[in-house]
Design a protein around this motif. Structure first.
Motif, PDB file in Angstrom:
ATOM      1  N   GLY A 247       0.816  -1.202   0.000  1.00  0.00           N
ATOM      2  CA  GLY A 247       0.000   0.000   0.000  1.00  0.00           C
ATOM      3  C   GLY A 247       0.847   1.247   0.000  1.00  0.00           C
ATOM      4  O   GLY A 247       1.706   1.446  -0.848  1.00  0.00           O
ATOM      5  N   GLY A 248       0.621   2.125   0.999  1.00  0.00           N
ATOM      6  CA  GLY A 248       1.343   3.392   1.064  1.00  0.00           C
ATOM      7  C   GLY A 248       2.561   3.376   1.953  1.00  0.00           C
ATOM      8  O   GLY A 248       3.140   4.429   2.220  1.00  0.00           O
ATOM      9  N   ALA A 249       2.988   2.208   2.412  1.00  0.00           N
ATOM     10  CA  ALA A 249       4.182   2.125   3.256  1.00  0.00           C
ATOM     11  C   ALA A 249       5.439   2.415   2.432  1.00  0.00           C
ATOM     12  O   ALA A 249       5.524   2.034   1.265  1.00  0.00           O
ATOM     13  N   ILE A 250       6.400   3.089   3.059  1.00  0.00           N
ATOM     14  CA  ILE A 250       7.663   3.421   2.391  1.00  0.00           C
ATOM     15  C   ILE A 250       8.815   3.136   3.347  1.00  0.00           C
ATOM     16  O   ILE A 250       8.739   3.447   4.533  1.00  0.00           O
ATOM     17  N   ALA A 251       9.874   2.560   2.806  1.00  0.00           N
ATOM     18  CA  ALA A 251      11.126   2.424   3.543  1.00  0.00           C
ATOM     19  C   ALA A 251      12.234   3.034   2.697  1.00  0.00           C
ATOM     20  O   ALA A 251      12.063   3.255   1.493  1.00  0.00           O
ATOM     21  N   SER A 252      13.355   3.331   3.330  1.00  0.00           N
ATOM     22  CA  SER A 252      14.470   3.950   2.614  1.00  0.00           C
ATOM     23  C   SER A 252      15.782   3.342   3.068  1.00  0.00           C
ATOM     24  O   SER A 252      15.901   2.831   4.179  1.00  0.00           O
ATOM     25  N   PHE A 253      16.756   3.431   2.170  1.00  0.00           N
ATOM     26  CA  PHE A 253      18.135   3.072   2.495  1.00  0.00           C
ATOM     27  C   PHE A 253      18.915   4.359   2.766  1.00  0.00           C
ATOM     28  O   PHE A 253      18.816   5.316   1.995  1.00  0.00           O
ATOM     29  N   PHE A 254      19.708   4.355   3.831  1.00  0.00           N
ATOM     30  CA  PHE A 254      20.522   5.514   4.197  1.00  0.00           C
ATOM     31  C   PHE A 254      21.974   5.089   4.381  1.00  0.00           C
ATOM     32  O   PHE A 254      22.247   4.011   4.923  1.00  0.00           O
TER      33      PHE A 254
ATOM     34  N   ARG B 103       3.958   6.952  -4.062  1.00  0.00           N
ATOM     35  CA  ARG B 103       3.965   5.675  -3.344  1.00  0.00           C
ATOM     36  C   ARG B 103       2.914   5.625  -2.248  1.00  0.00           C
ATOM     37  O   ARG B 103       2.293   4.580  -2.032  1.00  0.00           O
ATOM     38  N   ILE B 104       2.722   6.728  -1.552  1.00  0.00           N
ATOM     39  CA  ILE B 104       1.759   6.742  -0.453  1.00  0.00           C
ATOM     40  C   ILE B 104       0.325   6.677  -0.972  1.00  0.00           C
ATOM     41  O   ILE B 104      -0.550   6.071  -0.359  1.00  0.00           O
ATOM     42  N   GLY B 105       0.093   7.324  -2.118  1.00  0.00           N
ATOM     43  CA  GLY B 105      -1.247   7.328  -2.678  1.00  0.00           C
ATOM     44  C   GLY B 105      -2.120   8.456  -2.158  1.00  0.00           C
ATOM     45  O   GLY B 105      -3.333   8.473  -2.365  1.00  0.00           O
ATOM     46  N   ARG B 106      -1.517   9.404  -1.463  1.00  0.00           N
ATOM     47  CA  ARG B 106      -2.248  10.598  -1.011  1.00  0.00           C
ATOM     48  C   ARG B 106      -1.244  11.745  -0.933  1.00  0.00           C
ATOM     49  O   ARG B 106      -0.029  11.530  -1.068  1.00  0.00           O
ATOM     50  N   ASN B 107      -1.737  12.967  -0.732  1.00  0.00           N
ATOM     51  CA  ASN B 107      -0.877  14.148  -0.810  1.00  0.00           C
ATOM     52  C   ASN B 107      -0.315  14.611   0.527  1.00  0.00           C
ATOM     53  O   ASN B 107       0.265  15.681   0.611  1.00  0.00           O
ATOM     54  N   ASP B 108      -0.492  13.818   1.563  1.00  0.00           N
ATOM     55  CA  ASP B 108      -0.051  14.211   2.895  1.00  0.00           C
ATOM     56  C   ASP B 108       1.086  13.305   3.335  1.00  0.00           C
ATOM     57  O   ASP B 108       0.926  12.087   3.438  1.00  0.00           O
ATOM     58  N   ILE B 109       2.270  13.886   3.600  1.00  0.00           N
ATOM     59  CA  ILE B 109       3.457  13.123   3.965  1.00  0.00           C
ATOM     60  C   ILE B 109       3.793  13.398   5.423  1.00  0.00           C
ATOM     61  O   ILE B 109       3.883  14.556   5.841  1.00  0.00           O
ATOM     62  N   THR B 110       3.978  12.338   6.203  1.00  0.00           N
ATOM     63  CA  THR B 110       4.382  12.486   7.592  1.00  0.00           C
ATOM     64  C   THR B 110       5.890  12.705   7.632  1.00  0.00           C
ATOM     65  O   THR B 110       6.676  11.753   7.564  1.00  0.00           O
ATOM     66  N   MET B 111       6.306  13.955   7.722  1.00  0.00           N
ATOM     67  CA  MET B 111       7.726  14.288   7.706  1.00  0.00           C
ATOM     68  C   MET B 111       7.929  15.727   8.120  1.00  0.00           C
ATOM     69  O   MET B 111       7.200  16.621   7.693  1.00  0.00           O
TER      70      MET B 111
ATOM     71  N   SER C 206       7.610  -4.271 -16.028  1.00  0.00           N
ATOM     72  CA  SER C 206       6.553  -3.367 -16.475  1.00  0.00           C
ATOM     73  C   SER C 206       5.378  -3.297 -15.499  1.00  0.00           C
ATOM     74  O   SER C 206       4.911  -4.313 -14.991  1.00  0.00           O
ATOM     75  N   GLY C 207       4.954  -2.062 -15.247  1.00  0.00           N
ATOM     76  CA  GLY C 207       3.696  -1.853 -14.540  1.00  0.00           C
ATOM     77  C   GLY C 207       3.749  -1.785 -13.040  1.00  0.00           C
ATOM     78  O   GLY C 207       2.705  -1.608 -12.406  1.00  0.00           O
ATOM     79  N   ILE C 208       4.949  -1.905 -12.425  1.00  0.00           N
ATOM     80  CA  ILE C 208       4.953  -1.913 -10.958  1.00  0.00           C
ATOM     81  C   ILE C 208       5.443  -0.611 -10.341  1.00  0.00           C
ATOM     82  O   ILE C 208       5.247  -0.392  -9.153  1.00  0.00           O
ATOM     83  N   TYR C 209       6.077   0.274 -11.131  1.00  0.00           N
ATOM     84  CA  TYR C 209       6.610   1.489 -10.530  1.00  0.00           C
ATOM     85  C   TYR C 209       5.484   2.489 -10.299  1.00  0.00           C
ATOM     86  O   TYR C 209       4.723   2.812 -11.219  1.00  0.00           O
ATOM     87  N   PRO C 210       5.318   2.996  -9.064  1.00  0.00           N
ATOM     88  CA  PRO C 210       4.189   3.891  -8.766  1.00  0.00           C
ATOM     89  C   PRO C 210       4.279   5.199  -9.534  1.00  0.00           C
ATOM     90  O   PRO C 210       5.366   5.761  -9.736  1.00  0.00           O
ATOM     91  N   SER C 211       3.154   5.687  -9.979  1.00  0.00           N
ATOM     92  CA  SER C 211       3.091   7.004 -10.602  1.00  0.00           C
ATOM     93  C   SER C 211       1.700   7.560 -10.401  1.00  0.00           C
ATOM     94  O   SER C 211       0.732   6.828 -10.265  1.00  0.00           O
ATOM     95  N   SER C 212       1.630   8.902 -10.382  1.00  0.00           N
ATOM     96  CA  SER C 212       0.333   9.543 -10.146  1.00  0.00           C
ATOM     97  C   SER C 212      -0.459   9.594 -11.441  1.00  0.00           C
ATOM     98  O   SER C 212       0.066   9.329 -12.513  1.00  0.00           O
TER      99      SER C 212
END
Length: 236
Positions: free
Chosen positions: A49-56, A158-166, A230-236
């Motif tokens: 869904g709208g979960a995101i992780a990152s590499f740092f 990726r989240i699927g909405r316009n509000d980012i918790t950050m 093909s078809g898996i990269y999120p886009s608006s």
């Protein structure tokens, strides 16, 4: 948005059945560290869904710089490695939500049983490397404003909405810049009606105009994903 893993949804039913009994559904909160450098990668994670992780990458100076973002199109952990291997970068949850989790050893056994699984994760690793290459070029060439706009657009896709918790401080840390630089960029975006801020978050008010301020790095990565997976990269 449904709690899907776009990467796993590309599998044929017989290959999904190899993984299904070993996939655990977990909810991970924002800020949860999955691995730190040098730690054993015992589990693999698939954001849903709208979960995101990152590499740092953690630098000697104490600066922490994001290298890439992973949403429902991808995975974190020993996706193509075999056996125990230490983590090089920190992996953490940037936007809390639902994940699938599987023991790396169970994933290894499933890949041994299915050439299609091995092929899928090898192709995903190629796409992940494309993100790394593009991130290096982006950080070297593009302006802070372009990079900030790019990151915000990638996040809401990726989240699927316009509000980012950050917070602005977190945005600065992710981009490897000072908080004052990030604050000035966000203030310009606010003045132009592109975003507004709240305590602990940033809301995108005009995604189309914000995307015009971004570099084209997201599009470059999506183009490669579409060729390889093909078809898996999120886009608006």
């Amino acid at each position: 948005m449904s709690e899907r893993s776009e990467l796993l949804d590309t599998l044929r039913p017989q290959d999904r059945e190899l993984l299904a009994p070993r996939l655990a559904e977990v909810r991970l909160e924002t800020g949860k560290i999955l691995y730190d450098p040098g730690e054993s990668v015992d589990y693999c994670y698939f954001p849903r869904g709208g979960a995101i992780a990152s590499f740092f990458v953690l630098l000697d100076s104490g600066v922490v710089v994001e290298t890439l973002m992973v949403g429902r199109e991808g995975a974190l952990g020993g996706i193509i490695s075999q056996g125990a291997a230490p983590a090089y970068a920190r992996s953490s949850v940037m936007q809390g939500g639902q994940f699938y989790r599987i023991l790396a050893s169970d994933l290894d056994r499933a890949k041994e049983a299915s050439p299609a699984l091995r092929s899928l994760f090898s192709r995903y690793a190629d796409c992940l490397m494309a993100q790394v290459f593009q991130s290096i070029a982006c950080n070297a060439i593009h302006t802070i404003e372009q990079r900030a706009a790019k990151w915000l657009i990638a996040a809401i896709d990726r989240i699927g909405r316009n509000d980012i918790t950050m917070t602005q401080e977190q945005l600065a840390s992710m981009m490897g810049i000072g908080r004052s630089y990030a604050s000035r960029v966000v203030q310009r975006f606010k003045a132009d009606g592109l975003v507004r801020t709240r305590r602990g978050g940033i809301e995108i008010m005009d995604a189309a105009k914000l995307e015009q301020r971004a570099c084209t790095c997201n599009h470059m990565v999506k183009r490669h994903f579409d060729r390889v997976l093909s078809g898996i990269y999120p886009s608006s």
